[in-house]
Design an enzyme around this catalytic site. Structure first.
Site, PDB file in Angstrom:
ATOM      1  N   HIS A   1     -39.865  14.772 -66.866  1.00 56.07           N
ATOM      2  CA  HIS A   1     -40.746  13.918 -67.659  1.00 56.07           C
ATOM      3  C   HIS A   1     -42.171  14.457 -67.637  1.00 56.07           C
ATOM      4  O   HIS A   1     -42.513  15.263 -66.777  1.00 56.07           O
ATOM      5  CB  HIS A   1     -40.753  12.474 -67.138  1.00 56.07           C
ATOM      6  CG  HIS A   1     -41.464  12.267 -65.826  1.00 56.07           C
ATOM      7  ND1 HIS A   1     -40.815  12.296 -64.615  1.00 56.07           N
ATOM      8  CD2 HIS A   1     -42.766  12.048 -65.517  1.00 56.07           C
ATOM      9  CE1 HIS A   1     -41.677  12.088 -63.633  1.00 56.07           C
ATOM     10  NE2 HIS A   1     -42.890  11.934 -64.143  1.00 56.07           N
TER      11      HIS A   1
ATOM     12  N   GLU B   1     -43.442   9.035 -69.035  1.00 56.92           N
ATOM     13  CA  GLU B   1     -43.763   7.989 -68.060  1.00 56.92           C
ATOM     14  C   GLU B   1     -45.179   7.509 -68.336  1.00 56.92           C
ATOM     15  O   GLU B   1     -46.056   8.323 -68.678  1.00 56.92           O
ATOM     16  CB  GLU B   1     -43.716   8.559 -66.629  1.00 56.92           C
ATOM     17  CG  GLU B   1     -44.103   7.528 -65.552  1.00 56.92           C
ATOM     18  CD  GLU B   1     -44.375   8.124 -64.171  1.00 56.92           C
ATOM     19  OE1 GLU B   1     -44.614   9.341 -64.072  1.00 56.92           O
ATOM     20  OE2 GLU B   1     -44.355   7.363 -63.193  1.00 56.92           O
TER      21      GLU B   1
ATOM     22  N   HIS C   1     -42.744   3.055 -57.440  1.00 53.28           N
ATOM     23  CA  HIS C   1     -42.195   4.121 -56.615  1.00 53.28           C
ATOM     24  C   HIS C   1     -42.673   3.942 -55.183  1.00 53.28           C
ATOM     25  O   HIS C   1     -43.839   3.600 -54.963  1.00 53.28           O
ATOM     26  CB  HIS C   1     -42.718   5.478 -57.067  1.00 53.28           C
ATOM     27  CG  HIS C   1     -42.157   5.967 -58.364  1.00 53.28           C
ATOM     28  ND1 HIS C   1     -40.822   6.084 -58.613  1.00 53.28           N
ATOM     29  CD2 HIS C   1     -42.775   6.404 -59.487  1.00 53.28           C
ATOM     30  CE1 HIS C   1     -40.636   6.564 -59.833  1.00 53.28           C
ATOM     31  NE2 HIS C   1     -41.810   6.760 -60.393  1.00 53.28           N
TER      32      HIS C   1
ATOM     33  N   TYR D   1     -40.467   4.314 -67.278  1.00 58.77           N
ATOM     34  CA  TYR D   1     -39.979   5.553 -67.887  1.00 58.77           C
ATOM     35  C   TYR D   1     -39.230   5.237 -69.175  1.00 58.77           C
ATOM     36  O   TYR D   1     -38.485   4.254 -69.227  1.00 58.77           O
ATOM     37  CB  TYR D   1     -39.013   6.271 -66.947  1.00 58.77           C
ATOM     38  CG  TYR D   1     -39.667   6.882 -65.738  1.00 58.77           C
ATOM     39  CD1 TYR D   1     -40.104   8.196 -65.766  1.00 58.77           C
ATOM     40  CD2 TYR D   1     -39.840   6.153 -64.576  1.00 58.77           C
ATOM     41  CE1 TYR D   1     -40.706   8.770 -64.650  1.00 58.77           C
ATOM     42  CE2 TYR D   1     -40.446   6.715 -63.464  1.00 58.77           C
ATOM     43  CZ  TYR D   1     -40.872   8.018 -63.509  1.00 58.77           C
ATOM     44  OH  TYR D   1     -41.463   8.576 -62.411  1.00 58.77           O
TER      45      TYR D   1
ATOM     46  N   HIS E   1     -50.602  13.458 -57.740  1.00 56.12           N
ATOM     47  CA  HIS E   1     -49.849  14.657 -58.152  1.00 56.12           C
ATOM     48  C   HIS E   1     -50.377  15.182 -59.484  1.00 56.12           C
ATOM     49  O   HIS E   1     -50.733  14.429 -60.372  1.00 56.12           O
ATOM     50  CB  HIS E   1     -48.337  14.447 -58.200  1.00 56.12           C
ATOM     51  CG  HIS E   1     -47.845  13.245 -58.952  1.00 56.12           C
ATOM     52  ND1 HIS E   1     -48.648  12.239 -59.422  1.00 56.12           N
ATOM     53  CD2 HIS E   1     -46.587  12.902 -59.322  1.00 56.12           C
ATOM     54  CE1 HIS E   1     -47.895  11.333 -60.017  1.00 56.12           C
ATOM     55  NE2 HIS E   1     -46.668  11.701 -59.994  1.00 56.12           N
TER      56      HIS E   1
ATOM     57  N   HIS F   1     -49.529  14.346 -65.491  1.00 57.17           N
ATOM     58  CA  HIS F   1     -48.709  15.282 -64.711  1.00 57.17           C
ATOM     59  C   HIS F   1     -47.344  15.447 -65.360  1.00 57.17           C
ATOM     60  O   HIS F   1     -47.032  14.765 -66.340  1.00 57.17           O
ATOM     61  CB  HIS F   1     -48.526  14.764 -63.274  1.00 57.17           C
ATOM     62  CG  HIS F   1     -47.642  13.542 -63.188  1.00 57.17           C
ATOM     63  ND1 HIS F   1     -48.140  12.265 -63.226  1.00 57.17           N
ATOM     64  CD2 HIS F   1     -46.293  13.403 -63.105  1.00 57.17           C
ATOM     65  CE1 HIS F   1     -47.135  11.391 -63.138  1.00 57.17           C
ATOM     66  NE2 HIS F   1     -46.007  12.049 -63.078  1.00 57.17           N
TER      67      HIS F   1
END
Lengths: 114, 305
Positions: free
Chosen positions: B212, B263, B244, B253, B197, B149
């Protein structure tokens, strides 16, 4: 070895041959506003007040325009001082992030006016 | 089902030799082709020709490609783009992108270029599809299996979210909102299928920027191993390894040699369109972004290319 002077506080640090401004300040125990450390994000711009710099990597003209270069803007993570230089931070002061590192790298003597 | 996944990220780099070293030696991607100032790479578990395109000169994202399941999806999404109005819609032809078929290009309200396509040359993954082994025996570096993503930055994330919902049939899985009941968002995470995501959007003072792009690893131990490689290869670390709150992902990251943020992450949970969208409010935003530290670092929300 050359000397980097940082305004507004007039801090002086030694710069080893080939070191960038960011590398010299980090190795001397100082921190300031930085981002990617790789010349891409433009967060670490400072103003050159005296001397000149050379870039050790290609820098994108979208990150540092020729107008900015002419006006003395320096991308501090990629800029290597050509000898003694003076820079000024933008709306911030240097912070001591490691008193140990600061003690381990000798501070250059202040020049006496001739 | 429409959009299958993010199939390619086309990224600008200032120095191709350094970038190749990063994506091949450190991330473990396979070089596929090079020419015309561009280089093409794939992860070990990807079967299409490439997923990362690097172009020398500048920094940031040129565009992203999403693969659609059926040829007729192209026309459907093209019509939805025209109906949405607040975006540029144009056709592109087979061959405009190396090894990619016909497609539709959208310029989003956030000034990001998103392409959809149905065909890319099939080359196979590194373990094959007949009685395969679990992983390639000679994997390299972080051994990223596949592109996952990207997080994009633009001035009106609510409007860009509407673009992905109404034009490409994505749905939000998590949102950062100014208050619990609000149509507005400051950031949003959207899925096209069951991944937590496929794209995310963060509000900022700029348009068309890249925060990113990311690769999913198998588990937390691989994220920690990636952290070791970041030190071994003197890669500029941004933050992590950490977790997260948003998406529950376990993450690290770092920056490529041109300053584009990468990431690698693991974990998260399965998304469903009928699962209630998770809402984060500003009082707990730091915990949402960095679940352990619960402190927002300045660079994470101000640094992009």
């Amino acid at each position: 070895m050359s000397v980097l002077t940082v305004l507004p506080d007039n801090e002086r640090v030694l710069v080893k041959p080939g070191e960038t401004i960011l590398a010299a300040l980090t190795a001397s125990g100082f921190g300031y506003r930085i981002g990617c450390r790789r010349g891409g994000c433009a967060v670490c711009k400072v103003d050159l007040r005296d001397g000149s710099v050379t870039y050790d990597h290609p820098v994108a003209d979208t990150v540092l325009t020729s107008e900015e270069v002419a006006a003395g803007t320096v991308l501090s993570c990629r800029a290597v001082p050509d000898g003694d230089i003076t820079i000024e931070l933008r709306d911030e002061r240097l912070r001591v992030t490691s008193s140990l590192l600061r003690a381990l790298r000798p501070v250059p003597p202040t020049k006496t006016k001739e | 089902m429409g959009v299958l996944r993010m199939g390619y990220a086309h990224i600008r780099v200032t120095d191709m030799a350094e970038a190749k070293k990063h994506y091949v030696d450190s991330l473990g991607m396979k070089p596929m082709e090079e020419g015309d100032g561009k280089a093409y790479f794939k992860g070990w578990d990807e079967w299409d020709h490439h997923s990362v395109v690097l172009e020398e000169g500048g920094v940031g994202a040129v565009k992203f490609g999403f693969k659609v399941e059926k040829l007729e999806d192209l026309e459907r999404f093209e019509n939805q783009g025209k109906a949405f109005g607040d975006c540029v819609v144009e056709r592109f032809s087979k061959g405009d992108n190396l090894e990619v078929g016909d497609g539709v290009r959208f310029t989003t309200p956030g000034e990001h270029v998103i392409e959809i396509y149905h065909e890319m040359t099939l080359v196979g993954n590194d373990v094959g599809f007949h009685n395969p082994e679990a992983w390639p025996r000679h994997e390299y570096g972080m051994a990223v299996p596949a592109l996952d993503h990207a997080l994009l930055v633009c001035q009106d994330p609510t409007l860009s979210e509407r673009f992905f919902k109404e034009v490409l049939d994505f749905y939000p899985t998590e949102r950062v909102q100014p208050e619990l009941e609000s149509e507005q968002c400051m950031a949003t995470w959207l899925s096209a299928g069951q991944k937590i995501h496929d794209i995310a959007i963060l509000g900022g003072p700029v348009q068309g920027k890249l925060h990113h792009f990311a690769f999913q690893l198998e588990d937390w131990s691989k994220v920690l191993r990636a952290a070791d490689i970041i030190s071994m290869d003197d890669i500029s670390l941004d933050i992590g390894p950490t977790r997260h709150g948003i998406t529950r992902g376990e993450t690290i990251y770092f920056f490529d040699p041109a300053g584009n943020r990468n990431e690698v992450f693991a974990g998260g949970y399965r998304a469903y369109p009928d699962r209630p969208c998770v809402v984060w409010t500003p009082d707990q935003l730091a915990k949402g972004i960095f679940y352990h530290d619960r402190v927002l670092n300045e660079a994470f929300t101000t640094v992009w290319t």
